[in-house]
Design a protein around this motif. Structure first.
Motif, short mmCIF file in Angstrom:
data_model
loop_
_atom_site.label_atom_id
_atom_site.label_comp_id
_atom_site.label_asym_id
_atom_site.label_seq_id
_atom_site.Cartn_x
_atom_site.Cartn_y
_atom_site.Cartn_z
N ARG A 147 -5.82 -72.89 2.55
CA ARG A 147 -5.45 -71.93 1.55
C ARG A 147 -4.35 -71.88 0.98
O ARG A 147 -3.47 -71.16 1.72
CB ARG A 147 -6.08 -70.67 2.14
CG ARG A 147 -6.29 -69.43 1.25
CD ARG A 147 -6.81 -68.12 1.78
NE ARG A 147 -7.10 -67.09 0.73
CZ ARG A 147 -6.44 -66.09 0.54
NH1 ARG A 147 -5.57 -65.67 1.42
NH2 ARG A 147 -6.74 -65.02 -0.16
N GLN A 152 -7.66 -68.20 -3.65
CA GLN A 152 -8.55 -68.95 -3.01
C GLN A 152 -9.33 -68.09 -1.86
O GLN A 152 -8.55 -67.25 -1.02
CB GLN A 152 -7.89 -70.20 -2.52
CG GLN A 152 -7.62 -71.24 -3.48
CD GLN A 152 -6.78 -72.19 -3.22
OE1 GLN A 152 -6.47 -72.29 -1.97
NE2 GLN A 152 -6.29 -72.96 -3.90
N LEU A 154 -10.59 -66.62 1.42
CA LEU A 154 -10.04 -66.73 2.71
C LEU A 154 -11.18 -67.01 3.88
O LEU A 154 -12.06 -66.20 4.08
CB LEU A 154 -9.70 -65.26 3.27
CG LEU A 154 -8.84 -65.04 4.35
CD1 LEU A 154 -7.62 -66.02 4.72
CD2 LEU A 154 -8.69 -63.57 4.54
N HIS A 158 -8.48 -70.13 8.59
CA HIS A 158 -7.17 -70.15 7.68
C HIS A 158 -6.21 -69.38 8.71
O HIS A 158 -4.86 -69.72 8.41
CB HIS A 158 -7.31 -69.56 6.51
CG HIS A 158 -7.98 -70.29 5.42
ND1 HIS A 158 -8.74 -69.80 4.52
CD2 HIS A 158 -8.08 -71.63 5.21
CE1 HIS A 158 -9.36 -70.56 3.71
NE2 HIS A 158 -9.16 -71.82 4.27
#
Ligand SMILES: [Zn+2]
Length: 365
Positions: A147, A152, A154, A158
């Motif tokens: 990310r 973008q 989540l 991440h």
């Protein structure tokens, strides 16, 4: 056809006009060209020379297996340096005022396995115009596991990206020479350009130069090098890991750090800032006083200067960076710079951590 994005004119503040005047004066006053000088010619010969020598030592079996791995590593780093220092300038048209020189040197990009024509579109037009704008700048879109922008999606995974991202960076050039160019070439949409059509000759160039690359770096080594097949494949992988991580980190430290913005257009496609201010806010310099970095990075540690002046050869970025910094400060505009390479890495890791945890990261304004 491009989906229109309009940069603001109201906030131009004369910044870019004043800056252009001062930068032009620098070149006129010092009686120097904006293109390559003797330092650049030395760099070009140095990078191409070491690269070729390392390749010849490898395929002519001048070392044992351990030495071969050292040579694969050298070739990997020097492939990145050729891309950053020579091909990048040539494709921007900044190496020489003679078009043919730029065209000939841009083929160095094809020789190192990437497609110069596609790069001209994805980098020179898409990335340089729509820097860090989600859905438009392809450089901040990679794989869903990373990310790189607060806009973008989540995912839970991440939260670990601040360390595993670096493993992905090591695969960047490998995916470039085997996957990315083909996918982008046959995709209708590149950045905000729908319905892309390529000249017929570029179809030939794509496959021809990929075949040249695979021949030079896989087939010839398999035939000539006295080592086991898996040692050669491992060497090729090591080459790409060194190349990919170098290129990816230099890009990340310039655009994906805590200091940079990720602005979006409004529903009419209008951006808040003028193009020049947008470049200033979405880009960061790093290690401006580090001469080793300056030599290796192809001026991309002066990324602000590169984004404002992509047609100026990178060997001039250091002196003009002081003009850019002073002018930005005079107009009360933020000038993003991490003083050291290590500091820029830490800033990138901190941003990756934040992007891995929170839906929308509050950004430097
Ligand atoms: Zn560029």
């Amino acid at each position: 056809m491009a989906n229109k994005i309009r940069f603001s004119k109201a906030k131009e503040l004369d910044f870019y006009t004043t800056l252009n005047k001062r930068v032009d004066e620098y070149f006129i006053f010092n009686k120097i060209s904006k293109n390559a000088n003797w330092v650049m010619i030395f760099k070009t010969l140095f990078y191409l020379g070491v690269f070729t020598a390392a390749y010849l030592l490898l395929i002519l079996n001048e070392t044992n297996v351990a030495g071969q791995f050292a040579l694969w590593i050298i070739i990997g780093f020097f492939t990145a340096f050729i891309g950053l220092n020579i091909s990048h300038d040539a494709i921007h048209g900044s190496f020489s005022r003679h078009k043919w020189v730029n065209r000939v040197l841009s083929y160095t990009f094809n020789i190192i396995g990437a497609n110069a024509y596609l790069w001209g579109i994805m980098h020179n037009i898409v990335h340089h115009t729509y820097t860090n704008i989600e859905g438009h700048d392809e450089d901040i879109e990679s794989v869903p596991l990373l990310r790189m922008s607060p806009h973008q999606k989540l995912l839970k995974v991440h939260r670990h990206q601040y360390w595993y991202a670096f493993i992905f960076y090591g695969f960047a050039s490998l995916s470039w020479v085997f996957i990315k160019d083909y996918v982008k070439f046959f995709k209708k949409k590149i950045g905000n350009y729908d319905n892309m059509k390529h000249p017929r000759i570029e179809y030939f160039n794509l496959f021809f130069f990929k075949a040249v690359y695979y021949t030079i770096f896989l087939i010839v080594p398999m035939i000539l090098i006295k080592a086991l097949w898996w040692q050669i494949l491992l060497g090729f992988f090591v080459l790409h890991f060194c190349e990919g991580i170098t290129m990816a980190i230099i890009f990340m430290l310039a655009h994906v750090v805590e200091e940079t913005n990720f602005p979006l257009p409004n529903e009419k496609g209008n951006m808040d800032n003028s193009w020049a201010v947008h470049q200033l806010y979405t880009t960061a310099d790093f290690g401006r006083e580090n001469n080793v970095l300056n030599f290796l990075c192809g001026g991309l540690n002066f990324q602000i200067e590169h984004h404002l002046y992509p047609r100026i050869c990178h060997v001039h970025y250091k002196p003009i960076s002081n003009i850019v910094k002073e002018t930005a400060e005079e107009y009360n505009l933020r000038y993003n710079a991490n003083p050291t390479f290590a500091g820029a890495i830490r800033s990138h890791i901190r941003l990756l951590k934040k992007l891995g945890k929170v839906e929308l990261v509050p950004l430097a304004g």
